[in-house]
Design a protein around this motif. Structure first.
Motif, PDB file in Angstrom:
ATOM      1  N   GLU A   1      73.256  27.111  67.168  1.00 14.81           N
ATOM      2  CA  GLU A   1      74.673  26.796  67.319  1.00 14.81           C
ATOM      3  C   GLU A   1      75.403  28.123  67.315  1.00 14.81           C
ATOM      4  O   GLU A   1      74.990  29.064  66.661  1.00 14.81           O
ATOM      5  N   THR A   2      76.503  28.197  68.040  1.00 13.41           N
ATOM      6  CA  THR A   2      77.296  29.414  68.001  1.00 13.41           C
ATOM      7  C   THR A   2      78.763  29.079  68.191  1.00 13.41           C
ATOM      8  O   THR A   2      79.101  28.108  68.874  1.00 13.41           O
ATOM      9  N   SER A   3      79.604  29.872  67.574  1.00 14.45           N
ATOM     10  CA  SER A   3      81.040  29.710  67.746  1.00 14.45           C
ATOM     11  C   SER A   3      81.530  30.448  68.988  1.00 14.45           C
ATOM     12  O   SER A   3      82.678  30.304  69.389  1.00 14.45           O
ATOM     13  N   LEU A   4      80.649  31.235  69.605  1.00 14.99           N
ATOM     14  CA  LEU A   4      81.022  31.959  70.818  1.00 14.99           C
ATOM     15  C   LEU A   4      81.220  30.974  71.960  1.00 14.99           C
ATOM     16  O   LEU A   4      80.407  30.080  72.161  1.00 14.99           O
ATOM     17  N   ARG A   5      82.279  31.162  72.705  1.00 15.42           N
ATOM     18  CA  ARG A   5      82.545  30.342  73.887  1.00 15.42           C
ATOM     19  C   ARG A   5      82.266  31.223  75.097  1.00 15.42           C
ATOM     20  O   ARG A   5      82.993  32.165  75.350  1.00 15.42           O
ATOM     21  N   LEU A   6      81.215  30.925  75.804  1.00 15.99           N
ATOM     22  CA  LEU A   6      80.817  31.737  76.949  1.00 15.99           C
ATOM     23  C   LEU A   6      81.103  30.988  78.239  1.00 15.99           C
ATOM     24  O   LEU A   6      80.799  29.806  78.355  1.00 15.99           O
ATOM     25  N   ILE A   7      81.696  31.708  79.196  1.00 14.47           N
ATOM     26  CA  ILE A   7      81.997  31.126  80.492  1.00 14.47           C
ATOM     27  C   ILE A   7      81.402  32.019  81.574  1.00 14.47           C
ATOM     28  O   ILE A   7      80.985  33.141  81.312  1.00 14.47           O
TER      29      ILE A   7
ATOM     30  N   GLY B   1      79.067  37.253  85.919  1.00 18.12           N
ATOM     31  CA  GLY B   1      78.128  36.534  85.073  1.00 18.12           C
ATOM     32  C   GLY B   1      78.736  36.063  83.770  1.00 18.12           C
ATOM     33  O   GLY B   1      79.954  35.969  83.639  1.00 18.12           O
ATOM     34  N   PRO B   2      77.878  35.766  82.794  1.00 17.40           N
ATOM     35  CA  PRO B   2      78.333  35.229  81.514  1.00 17.40           C
ATOM     36  C   PRO B   2      79.300  36.190  80.823  1.00 17.40           C
ATOM     37  O   PRO B   2      79.079  37.398  80.793  1.00 17.40           O
ATOM     38  N   TYR B   3      80.330  35.616  80.254  1.00 17.89           N
ATOM     39  CA  TYR B   3      81.428  36.396  79.713  1.00 17.89           C
ATOM     40  C   TYR B   3      81.964  35.692  78.473  1.00 17.89           C
ATOM     41  O   TYR B   3      82.089  34.459  78.466  1.00 17.89           O
ATOM     42  N   ASP B   4      82.291  36.444  77.433  1.00 15.92           N
ATOM     43  CA  ASP B   4      82.890  35.909  76.218  1.00 15.92           C
ATOM     44  C   ASP B   4      84.390  36.199  76.270  1.00 15.92           C
ATOM     45  O   ASP B   4      84.808  37.320  76.000  1.00 15.92           O
ATOM     46  N   PRO B   5      85.219  35.209  76.638  1.00 21.14           N
ATOM     47  CA  PRO B   5      86.647  35.476  76.768  1.00 21.14           C
ATOM     48  C   PRO B   5      87.319  35.863  75.455  1.00 21.14           C
ATOM     49  O   PRO B   5      88.395  36.453  75.464  1.00 21.14           O
ATOM     50  N   GLY B   6      86.705  35.589  74.326  1.00 20.31           N
ATOM     51  CA  GLY B   6      87.283  35.950  73.035  1.00 20.31           C
ATOM     52  C   GLY B   6      86.976  37.373  72.604  1.00 20.31           C
ATOM     53  O   GLY B   6      87.552  37.873  71.630  1.00 20.31           O
ATOM     54  N   LEU B   7      86.083  38.063  73.331  1.00 14.36           N
ATOM     55  CA  LEU B   7      85.679  39.411  72.906  1.00 14.36           C
ATOM     56  C   LEU B   7      86.834  40.401  72.945  1.00 14.36           C
ATOM     57  O   LEU B   7      87.026  41.158  72.001  1.00 14.36           O
TER      58      LEU B   7
ATOM     59  N   VAL C   1      70.667  35.584  83.094  1.00 12.35           N
ATOM     60  CA  VAL C   1      72.016  35.978  83.494  1.00 12.35           C
ATOM     61  C   VAL C   1      72.269  35.554  84.936  1.00 12.35           C
ATOM     62  O   VAL C   1      73.341  35.025  85.266  1.00 12.35           O
ATOM     63  N   GLN C   2      71.282  35.752  85.801  1.00 13.20           N
ATOM     64  CA  GLN C   2      71.427  35.350  87.201  1.00 13.20           C
ATOM     65  C   GLN C   2      71.619  33.831  87.319  1.00 13.20           C
ATOM     66  O   GLN C   2      72.430  33.370  88.116  1.00 13.20           O
ATOM     67  N   GLU C   3      70.895  33.073  86.516  1.00 20.89           N
ATOM     68  CA  GLU C   3      71.066  31.618  86.519  1.00 20.89           C
ATOM     69  C   GLU C   3      72.466  31.234  86.062  1.00 20.89           C
ATOM     70  O   GLU C   3      73.094  30.347  86.634  1.00 20.89           O
ATOM     71  N   ALA C   4      72.956  31.919  85.032  1.00 17.07           N
ATOM     72  CA  ALA C   4      74.312  31.645  84.537  1.00 17.07           C
ATOM     73  C   ALA C   4      75.360  31.988  85.591  1.00 17.07           C
ATOM     74  O   ALA C   4      76.375  31.300  85.711  1.00 17.07           O
ATOM     75  N   LYS C   5      75.090  33.046  86.378  1.00 11.92           N
ATOM     76  CA  LYS C   5      76.025  33.435  87.436  1.00 11.92           C
ATOM     77  C   LYS C   5      76.132  32.361  88.514  1.00 11.92           C
ATOM     78  O   LYS C   5      77.135  32.282  89.219  1.00 11.92           O
TER      79      LYS C   5
ATOM     80  N   ASN D   1      84.332  29.958  85.442  1.00 16.21           N
ATOM     81  CA  ASN D   1      85.055  29.451  84.274  1.00 16.21           C
ATOM     82  C   ASN D   1      84.439  28.196  83.654  1.00 16.21           C
ATOM     83  O   ASN D   1      85.052  27.552  82.833  1.00 16.21           O
ATOM     84  N   LYS D   2      83.220  27.860  84.044  1.00  8.87           N
ATOM     85  CA  LYS D   2      82.506  26.756  83.406  1.00  8.87           C
ATOM     86  C   LYS D   2      81.947  27.260  82.088  1.00  8.87           C
ATOM     87  O   LYS D   2      81.327  28.314  82.032  1.00  8.87           O
ATOM     88  N   GLU D   3      82.158  26.488  81.028  1.00 12.50           N
ATOM     89  CA  GLU D   3      81.628  26.871  79.739  1.00 12.50           C
ATOM     90  C   GLU D   3      80.113  26.718  79.747  1.00 12.50           C
ATOM     91  O   GLU D   3      79.584  25.706  80.201  1.00 12.50           O
ATOM     92  N   LEU D   4      79.407  27.745  79.241  1.00 16.63           N
ATOM     93  CA  LEU D   4      77.951  27.753  79.308  1.00 16.63           C
ATOM     94  C   LEU D   4      77.282  27.134  78.098  1.00 16.63           C
ATOM     95  O   LEU D   4      76.151  26.699  78.165  1.00 16.63           O
ATOM     96  N   LYS D   5      77.890  27.176  76.963  1.00 19.13           N
ATOM     97  CA  LYS D   5      77.288  26.623  75.738  1.00 19.13           C
ATOM     98  C   LYS D   5      78.163  25.557  75.166  1.00 19.13           C
ATOM     99  O   LYS D   5      79.317  25.549  75.242  1.00 19.13           O
TER     100      LYS D   5
END
Length: 147
Positions: A41-47, A52-58, A134-138, A143-147
């Protein structure tokens, strides 16, 4: 099951990386690999964004940490160096000691982040972007949430 929402995974990642991460892209990919490979589980919201994958809260978290004097960002060169300050090192030392005593799940989060750094910390941002996960996530919609 571990929940990292009270464990400051962004700041813990920087600390586990020896207090220095070369570039925001690498920071984002380290956080993605932690969430993708290690965290239950993670509190990170990745989109997904164009790179590629990006943490908008960083960015917001980094600004907060800079305001508190816990880290510095060298914007003079590319990639921007993100470095823990001496104050940040003292803070993390005390924080980790307290969390180890008071929060049973913290040790697991710390180990998982350390595993991510061991596996990926010596890779460049470019090498991390080329990885299959990462390529799969791309390939996900922007802007789709990944987790």
């Amino acid at each position: 099951m571990s929940d990292d929402k009270n464990h400051h995974p962004r700041l813990l990642m920087l600390s586990e990386a020896g207090g220095r991460i070369e570039g925001r892209t690498k920071y984002h990919k380290l956080l993605f690999n932690y969430a993708d490979e290690e965290a239950e589980e993670t509190s990170l919201r990745l989109i997904t964004e164009e790179r590629g994958p990006y943490d908008p809260g960083l960015s917001q978290a980094m600004q907060r940490y800079m305001d508190l004097g816990l880290l510095d960002v060298d914007d003079n060169d590319e990639p921007h160096e993100i470095e823990q300050t001496e104050k940040g090192q003292r803070y993390m030392s005390g924080y980790e000691q307290a969390k180890m005593r008071l929060d049973e799940s913290f040790r697991q989060t710390k180990e998982r982040i350390a595993n991510t750094v061991r596996k990926h910390g010596d890779k460049s941002a470019y090498e991390m972007v080329q990885r299959e996960n990462v390529q799969e996530a791309k390939d996900n919609p922007l802007n789709k949430e990944l987790k």
